[in-house]
Scaffold this active site. Structure first.
Site, short mmCIF file in Angstrom:
data_model
loop_
_atom_site.label_atom_id
_atom_site.label_comp_id
_atom_site.label_asym_id
_atom_site.label_seq_id
_atom_site.Cartn_x
_atom_site.Cartn_y
_atom_site.Cartn_z
N ARG A 22 33.25 -59.39 -78.27
CA ARG A 22 33.07 -58.21 -77.41
C ARG A 22 34.07 -58.22 -76.25
O ARG A 22 34.50 -57.17 -75.79
CB ARG A 22 31.64 -58.16 -76.86
CG ARG A 22 30.67 -57.80 -77.94
CD ARG A 22 29.28 -57.49 -77.42
NE ARG A 22 28.40 -57.22 -78.54
CZ ARG A 22 27.47 -58.07 -78.98
NH1 ARG A 22 27.27 -59.21 -78.38
NH2 ARG A 22 26.74 -57.75 -80.03
N SER A 39 23.35 -69.19 -87.44
CA SER A 39 22.55 -68.19 -86.72
C SER A 39 21.17 -67.96 -87.33
O SER A 39 20.84 -66.84 -87.70
CB SER A 39 23.32 -66.86 -86.70
OG SER A 39 22.69 -65.94 -85.85
N ASN A 42 15.42 -70.74 -85.36
CA ASN A 42 14.69 -72.01 -85.30
C ASN A 42 13.22 -71.78 -84.91
O ASN A 42 12.33 -72.45 -85.41
CB ASN A 42 15.27 -72.96 -84.24
CG ASN A 42 16.71 -73.29 -84.48
OD1 ASN A 42 17.54 -72.40 -84.51
ND2 ASN A 42 17.00 -74.56 -84.68
N CYS A 43 13.03 -70.79 -84.03
CA CYS A 43 11.67 -70.52 -83.53
C CYS A 43 10.73 -70.13 -84.66
O CYS A 43 9.53 -70.31 -84.55
CB CYS A 43 11.68 -69.41 -82.50
SG CYS A 43 13.11 -69.43 -81.45
C1 LIG Z 1 11.22 -75.92 -84.84
C2 LIG Z 1 11.87 -75.36 -83.64
C3 LIG Z 1 11.24 -74.33 -82.93
C4 LIG Z 1 11.83 -73.80 -81.79
N1 LIG Z 1 11.19 -72.78 -81.14
C5 LIG Z 1 11.77 -72.25 -80.04
C6 LIG Z 1 11.15 -71.17 -79.35
O1 LIG Z 1 10.09 -70.68 -79.75
N2 LIG Z 1 11.78 -70.67 -78.26
C7 LIG Z 1 12.97 -71.17 -77.81
O2 LIG Z 1 13.52 -70.67 -76.82
N3 LIG Z 1 13.57 -72.21 -78.43
C8 LIG Z 1 13.01 -72.75 -79.53
N4 LIG Z 1 13.61 -73.80 -80.16
C9 LIG Z 1 14.84 -74.36 -79.59
C10 LIG Z 1 16.07 -73.57 -80.03
O3 LIG Z 1 16.05 -73.39 -81.41
C11 LIG Z 1 17.30 -74.38 -79.63
O4 LIG Z 1 17.32 -74.43 -78.23
C12 LIG Z 1 18.56 -73.74 -80.15
O5 LIG Z 1 18.58 -73.73 -81.55
C13 LIG Z 1 19.76 -74.50 -79.65
O6 LIG Z 1 20.88 -73.88 -80.19
P1 LIG Z 1 22.25 -74.64 -80.31
O7 LIG Z 1 23.20 -73.69 -80.98
O8 LIG Z 1 22.61 -75.19 -78.99
O9 LIG Z 1 21.99 -75.92 -81.24
P2 LIG Z 1 21.45 -76.06 -82.72
O10 LIG Z 1 20.54 -74.97 -83.11
O11 LIG Z 1 20.97 -77.46 -82.82
O12 LIG Z 1 22.77 -75.90 -83.60
C14 LIG Z 1 23.82 -76.84 -83.55
C15 LIG Z 1 24.57 -76.77 -84.87
O13 LIG Z 1 25.73 -77.57 -84.74
C16 LIG Z 1 26.00 -78.16 -86.00
N5 LIG Z 1 26.85 -79.33 -85.81
C17 LIG Z 1 26.53 -80.48 -85.14
N6 LIG Z 1 27.58 -81.33 -85.17
C18 LIG Z 1 28.57 -80.70 -85.88
C19 LIG Z 1 29.89 -81.08 -86.26
N7 LIG Z 1 30.42 -82.26 -85.91
N8 LIG Z 1 30.64 -80.20 -86.99
C20 LIG Z 1 30.13 -78.98 -87.34
N9 LIG Z 1 28.88 -78.59 -87.00
C21 LIG Z 1 28.11 -79.43 -86.28
C22 LIG Z 1 24.62 -78.55 -86.53
O14 LIG Z 1 24.66 -78.66 -87.93
C23 LIG Z 1 23.77 -77.36 -86.06
O15 LIG Z 1 23.62 -76.42 -87.07
C24 LIG Z 1 13.07 -74.33 -81.31
C25 LIG Z 1 13.70 -75.36 -82.02
C26 LIG Z 1 13.11 -75.86 -83.17
C27 LIG Z 1 13.81 -76.98 -83.92
#
Ligand SMILES: Cc1cc2nc3c(=O)[nH]c(=O)nc-3n(C[C@H](O)[C@H](O)[C@H](O)COP(=O)(O)OP(=O)(O)OC[C@H]3O[C@@H](n4cnc5c(N)ncnc54)[C@H](O)[C@@H]3O)c2cc1C
Length: 248
Positions: A22, A39, A42-43
């Protein structure tokens, strides 16, 4: 043209890519994700375990193809970044399907690799029956255990947000559930008095609640895992046996 490489394609990585697009229509944006999906919600994962969210597709908010089409972002799943050379602004990437490695240059690098579930160093924790929930494949595995292997009982260790959601959804899936929490209340951020309402609700929903006690060990038995709690010595309990609600 500026090139941004984003490592990790879930909540942080995918929203960063959309925002960058954007801000700059011409930017070159590349997402590298080692998993199979980007994308996703997780929630919603615990709720898919309980079949409250029935459609698996509803968890997947964007596909690599849609991201490419809608935002002009190059998305490569099953591509893991294995090293970063900051001096030369290059990364090394391994294609997980072939094992082959290649290099990519960048102007800006975004690291959005999230976190991963903690498996505390408790004796027996390496059992294949002890699962963690972080990703879509984790969800598939847990659903598979319930549906294909006919698992009838489960213990959830930890009464935080995700632990409570899992206890609720394992009940929805028809399992007998125990919830074990080391503190004297679930959901640490809320006041003790407020937590009592939750405790009541948990018990009303026929979840066996263990408060103020941690797990000292797990042991694989023939078709189950037995759990020994720290304080309640002498008790070796099969997951899901009908315990009384107790506080200590
Ligand atoms: C079961 C569950 C329920 C949840 N419920 C809620 C909720 O209700 N409300 C809320 O606000 N939050 C919730 N959360 C938390 C929320 O999902 C996380 O805060 C959010 O997903 C974080 O996003 P992120 O992109 O930082 O990390 P992640 O979602 O952990 O994604 C990181 C990605 O990086 C990739 N990766 C790591 N290392 C490498 C590498 N070296 N090379 C390439 N790729 C790599 C991984 O494979 C992963 O897919 C929940 C989480 C879980 C697990």
């Amino acid at each position: 043209m500026k090139k941004t490489v984003i490592i990790g394609g879930v909540a942080g990585g995918a929203s960063c890519a959309a925002r960058l697009r954007r801000l700059d229509e011409d930017a070159q944006i590349l997402i590298l994700e080692r998993g199979e999906y980007i994308s996703y919600a997780n929630c919603g994962l615990p709720y898919h375990v309980g079949d409250v969210i029935k459609s698996r597709d509803a968890l997947l908010l964007q596909t690599p193809e849609a991201m490419r089409k809608k935002y002009g972002v190059d998305v490569r799943v099953k591509n893991e970044v294995t090293s970063i050379d900051r001096e030369n602004k290059k990364i090394t990437v391994r294609k997980l399907e072939t094992g082959e490695s290649y290099e990519e240059s960048y102007d800006t690098l975004v690291i959005s690799t999230g976190s991963s579930p903690v498996r505390p160093p408790i004796k027996g924790i390496e059992s294949s029956r002890i699962q963690t929930l972080w990703t879509v494949p984790d969800t598939d595995r847990i659903r598979g255990l319930i549906k294909e292997k006919g698992i009838k009982t489960a213990a959830v260790i930890g009464g935080g947000f995700i632990g409570l959601e899992m206890a609720e959804n394992l009940r929805h899936a028809g399992l007998r559930v125990s919830l074990i929490e080391m503190q004297d209340q679930v959901l640490a951020p809320i006041d003790f008095e407020m937590a009592q309402l939750l405790h009541e609700n948990i018990v009303q929903n026929q979840v066996s609640l263990y408060l103020g006690d941690g797990v000292s060990s797990f042991a694989d038995e023939n078709d189950s895992v037995s759990i020994t709690l720290k304080k309640w010595k002498g008790l070796t309990s099969r997951t899901g046996d009908s315990f009384d609600w107790r506080t200590s």
